[in-house]
Every structure is written in C-alpha cells, then in structure tokens.
Scaffold this motif. Structure first.
Motif: not given
Length: 292
Positions: A244-262
């Motif tokens: 997930v780190h550095g992967r904003k906008g990409e699909p989560c490899p576990v659930c497919g949701d979009t990786v978000r950023e703060v």
C-alpha cells in the motif's frame, strides 16, 4: 528512506566485504556529513574491520576500538565500488558525501570501497566516528529491536500500554521501537487491518496481538526478500515488495479497493479504507479524523 530491512541487508552485504579488510583512507567530502570530530575519520586508516552491526536504522562498521557509524536519513545511500580512483574527490555540489578506500593489492588487500551519497538539497546523512556506539545520541535513545528474540508479545503490549498517541506515530518513534519508518508502518498497519489513527491505549488485546504478528511478519519477510542482494538493488526491491505504501490510486492487493492517501507537511501515508477503517476514508489534512 532506508528502514530496518534495507539496513539489515546492507549490514549483511558490508559484513561480507569489509570484515577482515584494512582501511586505506577515509575522506569526508561534504562538510555537513561528519557529526563527530574526535577521533577523526582518519584514525581508521590502517585499522582492520572486525564486524558490521545494525542499531535500528544505523549501520555500525567496527574496526577494533573504533566504530564508523552511518545513518542514511531520507535521501542517503551507500554505493559499493570494486575499484575507486586514487585521486581524492573534490568537494562540490554533487551527491558524494564521503568515500572510504580499502587497502589494495600492494598492501595485501583487494581494494575497492564505498561512497556515501545524498540526493537533494536537504542534507541529513550523518556519519560518526566513535569509541562506543552509545556515544551517538540517536543510538543511545533507541527502543528495542522488533526482530530481537527478546521482543516478545508481552514487551510489545507494555510499550503500548497507556499511550495516548496514534499507533502510526508510535510505530515510527525510534525511542519506542527501533528501525520502522513511514513505509513499513503503513505496511504493518495494513497487514494488521488497523487504522493508522487508532489510539494505542484504546486497542483491544486482539488488536495488539494482530499488530505484533503483522509487525514481525512484515519485517521478517522484507529482510528475507532483501537478503543477498547487492546494495544497488535494495531500493527497487523495497518498492516492489510494498502493498500500500507509495501506491495511492492503485487497487488494494487484498480487497481491490483503491489505496488512499493522507498528506502531511513533509510526508504522506497510504492505507486501504475497506481493510483498515471500516470503509470510511480518512480526512486528508494534518489533524486527520475519520470523516463523519
């Protein structure tokens, strides 16, 4: 920034190449890099490296009763070279901060050595030459190493007990746990399915147990992926292994949701809302709270 797994791999890499080899010269090139002045780095000349250690994110190259200690900070790196030019480098505005030559064939050695470099204008790379690693303030204040056998679930739970800080910050606090930075704290929290803004004192026993297991597993797997790699390949290996780190906008490899950023003033964290926050996005501001 190199974190525990990369620094551990560098330690292993340097142990194989430095131990038993004599120092020919050490030359600081950037004025900002040297944090101690007595003994001078030149005192290492003629000494033989006996071991290489890691303290959190610090590399410790031991040569008898002297230690050359390096903290690579955010943009520093160590570049191994099988051969180095004899002429000393000229101080300037380039990335080179320090060069170390090993004794060559004429002195019974194999030659080679390494450069310490730092990209960008913000200079944080730090080098110390000391008799005792504890003389380095950053080492003296380190918390326990999370891969040490003594780092038990009970020890970990004790570190969190009563802490009113958010767990993301605690994982990165070197005085609490040594060696974890921004990237691996994101990875650990994702594996544990915990919000980065969970308050430590509010965690259940089950959450603490899950976080402990995620911490140890994530770091051990990263160390194993990096083990045996040349120094120049460690950065790319780290990036490849992150979920997930550095992967904003990409699909989560576990659930497919979009990786978000703060985003913060000088850094950012990434997370999966579905896996970590019950589907609720975190507000993207410095004092982030779950959106109502």
């Amino acid at each position: 920034m190199p974190e525990l797994p990369e620094v551990e791999a560098l330690r292993d890499f340097l142990h194989q190449r430095l131990t038993g080899h004599m120092v020919e010269r050490v030359m600081p090139v950037a004025v900002s890099v040297l944090k101690t002045y007595e003994p001078a780095p030149g005192a290492l000349q003629g000494r033989t490296f006996t071991a290489v250690h890691r303290h959190g994110k610090f590399l410790d190259m031991e040569a008898g009763d002297l230690h050359l200690i390096v903290h690579l900070a955010r943009a520093g790196w160590l570049r191994w070279r099988d051969s180095l030019p004899d002429d000393p480098p000229r101080p300037g505005k380039g990335p080179l901060a320090l060069r170390l030559w090993l004794a060559g064939p004429e002195q019974g050695g194999d030659g080679g050595g390494f450069d310490l470099t730092e990209a960008g204008t913000r200079k944080s790379l730090a080098v110390y030459c000391v008799h005792d690693p504890a003389e380095v303030p950053g080492i003296a204040r380190l918390g326990p190493d999370p891969l040490d056998d003594a780092f038990t679930p009970e020890v970990f739970a004790g570190l969190l007990r009563g802490q009113r800080h958010r767990i993301k910050g605690l994982l990165r606090d070197q005085s609490v746990i040594a060696g974890i930075g921004n990237a691996y704290s994101d990875e650990i929290l994702h594996a544990a399915r915990l919000s980065p803004f969970k308050v430590a004192s509010e965690m259940t026993e089950e959450e603490i147990a899950a976080l402990y297991e995620a911490l140890r597993t994530t770091l051990r797997e990263a160390v194993e992926r990096s083990r045996g790699l040349a120094a120049g390949k460690l950065k790319s290996e780290k990036k490849t292994g992150l979920r997930v780190h550095g992967r904003k906008g990409e699909p989560c490899p576990v659930c497919g949701d979009t990786v978000r950023e703060v985003s913060f003033s000088d850094s950012a964290l990434q997370y999966c809302a579905t896996c970590q926050t019950g589907g609720k996005p975190l507000a993207d501001r410095r004092m982030s709270r779950l959106l109502k």
